[in-house]
Design an enzyme around this catalytic site. Sequence first.
Site, PDB file in Angstrom:
ATOM      1  N   LYS A  46      60.185 -14.429  45.298  1.00 49.65           N
ATOM      2  CA  LYS A  46      60.443 -13.343  46.247  1.00 49.65           C
ATOM      3  C   LYS A  46      60.576 -11.959  45.639  1.00 49.65           C
ATOM      4  O   LYS A  46      61.264 -11.774  44.646  1.00 49.65           O
ATOM      5  CB  LYS A  46      61.746 -13.642  46.978  1.00 49.65           C
ATOM      6  CG  LYS A  46      61.633 -14.716  48.021  1.00 49.65           C
ATOM      7  CD  LYS A  46      62.958 -14.795  48.706  1.00 49.65           C
ATOM      8  CE  LYS A  46      62.991 -15.692  49.897  1.00 49.65           C
ATOM      9  NZ  LYS A  46      64.390 -15.817  50.335  1.00 49.65           N
ATOM     10  N   GLY A  66      66.969 -19.243  35.858  1.00 51.80           N
ATOM     11  CA  GLY A  66      66.879 -20.698  35.835  1.00 51.80           C
ATOM     12  C   GLY A  66      65.473 -21.245  35.651  1.00 51.80           C
ATOM     13  O   GLY A  66      65.241 -22.097  34.791  1.00 51.80           O
TER      14      GLY A  66
HETATM   15  P1  AMP Z   1      62.631 -17.448  41.658  1.00 49.35           P
HETATM   16  O1  AMP Z   1      63.824 -18.296  41.926  1.00 49.35           O
HETATM   17  O2  AMP Z   1      62.491 -16.279  42.584  1.00 49.35           O
HETATM   18  O3  AMP Z   1      62.474 -17.074  40.200  1.00 49.35           O
HETATM   19  O4  AMP Z   1      61.381 -18.334  42.043  1.00 49.35           O
HETATM   20  C1  AMP Z   1      61.054 -19.482  41.349  1.00 49.35           C
HETATM   21  C2  AMP Z   1      60.198 -20.339  42.215  1.00 49.35           C
HETATM   22  O5  AMP Z   1      59.051 -19.632  42.612  1.00 49.35           O
HETATM   23  C3  AMP Z   1      59.714 -21.585  41.527  1.00 49.35           C
HETATM   24  O6  AMP Z   1      60.285 -22.709  42.145  1.00 49.35           O
HETATM   25  C4  AMP Z   1      58.203 -21.552  41.729  1.00 49.35           C
HETATM   26  O7  AMP Z   1      57.660 -22.785  42.111  1.00 49.35           O
HETATM   27  C5  AMP Z   1      58.039 -20.557  42.833  1.00 49.35           C
HETATM   28  N1  AMP Z   1      56.719 -19.905  42.826  1.00 49.35           N
HETATM   29  C6  AMP Z   1      56.149 -19.269  41.800  1.00 49.35           C
HETATM   30  N2  AMP Z   1      54.910 -18.835  42.155  1.00 49.35           N
HETATM   31  C7  AMP Z   1      54.712 -19.211  43.428  1.00 49.35           C
HETATM   32  C8  AMP Z   1      53.625 -19.070  44.341  1.00 49.35           C
HETATM   33  N3  AMP Z   1      52.501 -18.448  43.987  1.00 49.35           N
HETATM   34  N4  AMP Z   1      53.777 -19.612  45.576  1.00 49.35           N
HETATM   35  C9  AMP Z   1      54.917 -20.233  45.923  1.00 49.35           C
HETATM   36  N5  AMP Z   1      55.966 -20.403  45.115  1.00 49.35           N
HETATM   37  C10 AMP Z   1      55.875 -19.889  43.869  1.00 49.35           C
END
Ligand code: AMP
Length: 405
Positions: free
Chosen positions: A207, A363
């Site tokens: 996000k 994490g």
């Molecule tokens: P965050 O907690 O914001 O660092 O997000 C980490 C999560 O983002 C991980 O579980 C990833 O699987 C997810 N993620 C990374 N790239 C994508 C993407 N292109 N589409 C959906 N989820 C994503």
Amino acid sequence: MQTIDNYNFDGKKAIVRVDFNVPLDDQFNVTDDNRIRGALPTIKKIIGDGGSAILMSHLGRPKGEPQEKFSLKHVVPALSDHLGVEVQFADDCIGDEAREKSEALQPGEVLLLENLRFHSAEDKVKTPEEQKATREFAEKLAGYADVYVNDAFGTAHRAHASTAVIADFFEEDAKMFGFLINKELKAMDKVLKESKSPFTAIMGGAKVSDKIQVIENLLDGVDNLIIAGGMTYTFIKAQGGEIGNSLCEEDKLELALEVIKKAKAKGVNLVLPVDQVLADDFNNEAKTMITPIMQGKEGYMGLDIGDETIKLFSDVIMKSNTILWNGPAGVFEMPNFQKGTVAIAKAIAESTSKGAFSLVGGGDSVAAVNKFGLADKISYVSTGGGAMLEYIEGKELPGIKAIKG
Ligand code: AMP
């Protein structure tokens, strides 16, 4: 400010806030003991000096009631092994048992208190007193010891009883950070205050909204800002790209354009992906194709960066002297969409071997470098995701302020 290096714990009882919020398997074995190992230097210093240590932590998110799966007693075997000392345990962090065991503690001995979040306030929602940060609760914990040490960087951004309020009950020279927090702060300051150019930040993850503050703050210090992961698509859509079913925060489109504009104005090289791995489902077995980043496809979502992007990002990373990474480049939990995240981790490791200073936190990025066996090739792997982001945002962390003043 008192520092742990020149404090003599001889004959003292120290209450130490550690971060033992560790993952447990179905049999309650600790599956990743990183955080336990992180706390060892501080505990060893205390008992080595001839003091005794009373350890307190939270584990998981219990709702103010004891729950077997969140009991810290499961940490005792691993901790005893690491310390070479039989660690004692109190079944409740407050009450007669904890008080008596603390009183009886001898030099060289270690007592671990049960999960701080098992104790709820007498209100309807049963918020644990730890999180409610009540003074009475903090005072009871403080009453066990002569000196307070905070070594839980992972919760330093929380104004809880054991991370912040408790410090009020100790004199200036009887409260201090442990070695782990000192190391974390040093690593972050090395990146934020003494970075050697070129400084590259890589922001990934799901996000934009979670990281926008950090991104805006970083624009003042970085030379290159790489955007990756799910948050890419808000930037792509904002610029008129087709994103199909990819993640997007519609209410952040304007903000994404602002960031692009600000980066330009500040002379920051904003690097967005140029190609992507599209999937027809959020599933490892999904049908995939690679397309240019502006050309998503209806019914498909972007789950990883493509090869051209890997090359582009790696080139920037390899030319950097300071690197900060938070957030994966794709859905790395699924093997078919981990390539981009692996490539970034490898490029950072290689750049580090050539002399760059690298800091990885959050994490998921930490899980990624561990999963790919690259953690020891990174200059510093932070134990605090949220705490690290808030520090980079420029916020004052309550756990740090409570001791530093
Ligand atoms: P965050 O907690 O914001 O660092 O997000 C980490 C999560 O983002 C991980 O579980 C990833 O699987 C997810 N993620 C990374 N790239 C994508 C993407 N292109 N589409 C959906 N989820 C994503």
